[in-house]
Design an enzyme around this catalytic site. Structure first.
Site, PDB file in Angstrom:
ATOM      1  N   SER A 221     -27.357 -10.562   2.218  1.00 38.26           N
ATOM      2  CA  SER A 221     -25.910 -10.663   2.039  1.00 38.26           C
ATOM      3  C   SER A 221     -25.500  -9.738   0.899  1.00 38.26           C
ATOM      4  O   SER A 221     -25.984  -9.872  -0.229  1.00 38.26           O
ATOM      5  CB  SER A 221     -25.528 -12.107   1.723  1.00 38.26           C
ATOM      6  OG  SER A 221     -24.151 -12.220   1.484  1.00 38.26           O
ATOM      7  N   ASP A 253     -22.594 -19.689   3.767  1.00 39.96           N
ATOM      8  CA  ASP A 253     -22.964 -20.735   4.720  1.00 39.96           C
ATOM      9  C   ASP A 253     -22.373 -20.453   6.098  1.00 39.96           C
ATOM     10  O   ASP A 253     -23.010 -20.699   7.127  1.00 39.96           O
ATOM     11  CB  ASP A 253     -22.500 -22.105   4.201  1.00 39.96           C
ATOM     12  CG  ASP A 253     -23.055 -22.405   2.819  1.00 39.96           C
ATOM     13  OD1 ASP A 253     -24.173 -21.952   2.518  1.00 39.96           O
ATOM     14  OD2 ASP A 253     -22.351 -23.078   2.038  1.00 39.96           O
TER      15      ASP A 253
END
Length: 314
Positions: A221, A253
């Site tokens: 990420s 998430d």
């Protein structure tokens, strides 16, 4: 069914203040209370995408009771989130996010969580084994509460592999280092976690190094720059069409939910990454922390940019 594991569940509290000023008193203008912990957030997004989800991990005390009541009260959607949390004697932790409405910045305070005993861990392992029997995939998410050994995720990865269930591991530090050696199907570190694991700040080099340590696929990420994936089929970077401002709480998430749902649906890597980046960006844009803006998601999905990296490039 997709199983999400949150060993350190939380009751998420979000306070909105006109401006966050150190060393001063603040009047809270708005607040929200949500069932939280990374795997719980993943399950809620999966359900919104139409995937039946089961949440397991630990919950206890008065805070745990509130968390479970909020889980039971989640609005009906395309699919459901089922509570399979294992009770503990300690009190579930709280997390507090303070959102500065003037700047959009968020300040986070996270409690450590309850101490989990050896008997409670054994009870969890029995429940986990039973749930794996009907799971299409499993997400292992977040920090470890006190009392849980640092190799816990490695143990859970091995059990899932033995059951033939694909695993996505999303944690950090030594639990990630131990867990990756058990060969999960996917890991999703952020840039800092990846650098801590590999010692490299170059995202592509570090992602490839992490894959050599045991994971079949590594998705890094990169915050506003999107996500980078390295797997057996190649390397890709997915980027949102434009920078966005908002509350990043839960964006990672949502990305996990996108990746895991794409895996279960058999999507190719570019489409998995498009979904993950669109979901995480739509979560930043949502007015409610940890939720994704569905209209923004649907508008963003076809506009996510995909770049394929040449083999061996670094």
């Amino acid at each position: 069914m997709i199983l999400t594991v949150t060993l350190n569940t939380a009751l998420d509290l979000t306070y909105g203040v006109p401006a966050l000023v150190p060393h001063s008193s603040h009047r809270v203008t708005d607040l929200s209370e949500r069932p939280g912990g990374k795997g719980v957030n993943v399950a809620r997004v999966l359900a919104a995408l139409g995937h039946e989800s089961v949440v397991t991990g630990f919950a206890g005390g008065a805070t745990g009771a509130v968390l479970r009541a909020l889980l039971a009260a989640l609005p009906a959607g395309p699919a459901t989130v089922t509570d399979a949390l294992v009770p503990v004697s300690g009190d579930t932790r709280r997390t507090l996010a303070v959102v500065d409405r003037a700047t959009g910045d968020t300040t986070q305070f996270n409690e450590p969580g309850p101490h989990v005993t050896a008997d409670e861990w054994t009870a969890f392992l029995v429940s986990y084994g039973n749930l794996l029997a009907t799971a299409d995939a499993v997400a292992l998410c977040g920090s470890l509460p006190p009392g849980i050994h640092v190799g816990a995720y490695a143990e859970l990865v091995r059990l899932a592999r033995a059951a033939g269930v694909p695993i996505l591991l999303d944690t950090s530090g030594e639990p990630l280092r131990r867990g990756i050696a058990a060969r999960p199907d996917l890991i999703k570190p952020n840039a800092d976690e990846l650098a801590q694991l590999t010692g490299s700040r170059d995202p592509l080099r570090a992602t490839r190094d992490a894959r050599r340590r045991g994971a079949h696929g590594v998705i890094a990420s990169l915050g506003p720059d999107g996500m980078l994936a390295v797997a057996s089929g190649g390397s890709w970077q997915a980027s949102p069409p434009a920078p966005v401002k908002g509350n990043p709480t839960g964006a990672g998430d949502s990305a996990v939910a996108g990746l895991l749902s794409g895996l279960v649906e058999g999507l190719d890597w570019p489409d998995r990454l498009r979904r993950a980046v669109a979901l995480s960006t739509a979560t930043v844009l949502s007015p409610t922390a940890g939720e994704f803006d569905r209209a923004a998601y649907e508008e963003l999905l076809p506009r996510v940019r995909i770049e394929e990296h040449a083999p061996g490039a670094a």
